[in-house]
Structures are given as C-alpha cells and as structure tokens.
Write a protein that holds these residues in place. Structure first.
Motif: not given
Length: 384
Positions: A276-277, A219-226, A262-267, A245-253
């Motif tokens: 993130v780890a 699903l879209r990356r921000w869709d925590a409930q989905g 939990v994945q993180a882009g190497a880029v 793009t940022g640790l704060e974006m993981y909080r809702p998920l």
C-alpha cells in the motif's frame, strides 16, 4: 529452514477504560487478542497477532516452505483462497501468518525487523488515538494529558454524531496537547457513519471552529467518487483505507483522487502495508498505518518506507502475557533491538489466565447500526 506447523492461543488486552467509536463501545475495556506461533524445523518460531480466520485453509500454502521467502508465500496464500476471495476475515489470517513469517525472517538474520527492512532510524512518528467516544470530558483530558507527557502533539477523536460535543472535546485536546509556539494537529474519525452530504455539512461546520488536519473514514470504504467530492468540498484532508482487505481495493480510490492520506490497517500485516505504501508513493501521497498498539510489528515497516506520515497509537499497555520491544516516547514509537518483530510471548501465563472479551459485542464499535447515514437528526446516542 522449513515451516512445519503452527499453534494458536488467545490473550486479552485490558484497556483500563471503555473503548469505542460512533458505532458503539465496549464498557469493560477488555478485548481478545488472537495469536499465532508459526513453527520451523530449525526451532525458530514466528509470532503473529491479529486473527485466527481461515488459518487451516491458508496453511497448506506455507507448509514445508522456506519461511524467509515472505513475498512469495504471501502471494501463495492469496492464490490458495482465490475462488472464495482473500477479502474480509480471511485477509486477517493472511496478515497474521505474514507477520509471523517476517518475524522468522528477521530472527534468522539476527536483526530487528525495522533494520532488516532498511530503515535508518528506529523512531516512528505517531499520533494519539484513544478510541475515546465513550469517555467523559475529565477522562478524555486525563488520557490525552498522558499522551502529551510522552511528547505527542497530534491526536484523533472518535466522533461525528454531535457537532457541539465534538467542538467541545477538540477544545480539551487543544488545551492538553498545546505545542509551544503552535497548535496540535487534530483529526476526527467518523468510522463510515455519514452519507456524502452529511459529511460535507458536518465537516464544513466543524471547520468553522477547528483547524482539522484530516477527516477519517467519513463515508463507506468503497465510495471512491464520494470521497473525491468530499475532499474537493472541505479544507481538511480525507484519510481512508484501513478496512480495505487487499491492494486491489485501493485502485478505484487512487484513480478517483479520493484519498489525501492513504491508510492501511495494521491488523492486515506487514506485506500489505508495504505494498500500500508503494502504491501511495507512486501518487505522491502519504501513508499512515492504523492500530499499532498491539499489531506493533507494522511500525517497523512504517520506519522503512519513504512516505510514512504518522502512525496511530491507541494505548500505553500491552496485551496480557506479551512483551513488546518498544517505547512510546517523543511523540511516537521508539523501536528496540530485539531480533524479529519484537514480541515475546509468555505462553504459560496466557494459558493459565482466565479472561476474555470481544470487539463484536452487540453494542460495540464493530457492529454498524442499520440506521447509520439515514438519520435526519442525530441525538448522539448509541442504539442498543
């Protein structure tokens, strides 16, 4: 030691095959690789790979500072652009500078980065992931046979458009990656191409034929409930996070229980992955870095965290003009002893060579169709 400047250059990665996913593919198999060389007054230089985005805006946070203060400088870069946000492309510039800082720090210490970060072993478990959506069945078999010859027993397909084709292609992977006494781990990456109910129906049908280890970016990356609802509806784990793009974006998920892996882009760099780890570890969740073929410095960080599951390995080659101190063997990445992140750059060769390519081709994998998630019947074809 002080940071005095930086320079940029650009090389190419020739994959030797079409590369792509459900969104599209690059027929030439030729893609750009941006490089940054961070300079110091003591002559030690750091190499970062990934992005040239917003480097001029970010560099004042680094200029004149001691590059060994990596965590402090990372936060200084985020603070430098806080009004417009560090999200999106800007985060790529942060990650590239961050990798160069870690390179300098490890070189100054005379240690490979994996040892500097506290890893006790140079080996990083990996899984095969060939960006294979445009390959024929014969090409698919040949590619993953080569992965199998290097000891890989887990693989991820790009798919999600044609169920029968995905089942057939998973059969090919199962055959070439067959584990003595067991079956390979099989994953599917849908690259944000479904809505929730499409994902439930597709994965449920796929699981009737395939023992799926995880479904990635359904699903879209921000869709925590989905993502949370999907995870509760299927047997496979849900893996996501590479495009945050940022640790704060993981909080809702994380709060919603939306990510099983939990994945993180190497880029996005080394510090991002480390943070993130830790966040994942606090929830007893495994972490998995994505895209380590060129941005292999994150493999050193993966070796040093306690909850690393497996890292995505996409190709056997290196970008032109780069020497990577690693070996792909034993089903993963075997890191070397070269001080720093293990990248040597032949600037003269890169400067004299001709060649370019882009992930952003109109029909390529980084350009999302406006009809994605809005099809009643999917014919499995890419829109041009």
């Amino acid at each position: 030691m002080r940071i005095t400047g930086y320079r940029t250059l650009r090389t190419v990665h020739d994959w030797g095959r079409p590369v792509g996913d459900v969104n599209g593919y690059i027929a030439s198999g030729l893609t750009d690789v941006p490089l940054v060389i961070l300079e110091t007054d003591e002559g030690i230089e750091g190499v970062g790979m990934g992005s040239h985005a917003d480097l001029d805006r970010l560099f004042p946070a680094l200029e004149g500072r001691d590059p060994r203060a990596v965590s402090t400088l990372y936060d200084a870069m985020l603070a430098r652009v806080f009004k417009s946000s560090h999200g999106g492309a800007t985060f790529g510039g942060v990650g590239t500078f961050d990798t160069a800082l870690w390179d300098i720090k490890a070189k100054a210490a005379g240690e490979p980065l994996w040892r500097l970060l506290g890893a006790g072993d140079r080996y990083v478990d990996g899984y095969a992931s060939g960006l294979d959506a445009a390959l024929t069945d014969d090409q698919l078999a040949a590619l993953y046979t080569e992965f199998a010859q290097r000891g890989f027993t887990a693989a991820k397909l790009k798919g999600g458009r044609n169920l029968a084709a995905d089942i057939r292609r998973f059969g090919i992977l199962s055959e070439v990656l067959a584990v003595k006494g067991g079956s390979p781990a099989l994953m599917l990456d849908a690259n944000e191409s479904w809505n929730l109910k499409q994902a439930v129906r597709y994965v449920s049908a796929l699981e009737e034929s395939v023992d799926l280890t995880w479904i990635e970016e359904p699903l879209r990356r921000w869709d925590a409930q989905g993502h949370a609802r999907l995870s509760a509806s299927i047997k496979a784990a849900v893996a996501t996070g590479e495009n945050l793009t940022g640790l704060e974006m993981y909080r809702p998920l994380l709060d919603a229980g939306a990510a099983d892996v939990v994945q993180a882009g190497a880029v996005w760099g080394i510090t991002h992955f480390l943070r993130v780890a830790v966040a994942a570890h606090s929830r007893d969740l495994p972490v998995s870095p994505v895209g380590l073929t060129a941005n292999h410095a994150v493999a050193a960080a993966a070796a040093a965290v306690p909850n690393h599951l497996s890292a995505e390995v996409q190709d056997f080659g290196s970008p032109f003009g780069l020497s990577l101190d690693q070996e792909l063997a034993e089903g993963g990445i075997v890191l070397g002893d070269r001080p720093g992140v293990g990248i040597e750059v032949d600037e003269a060769a890169i400067s004299s060579a001709q060649g370019s390519g882009s992930w952003q081709e109109p029909g390529g994998p980084h350009v999302r169709s406006l009809r994605t998630g809005l099809r009643l019947v999917d014919n499995g074809h890419w829109e041009k």
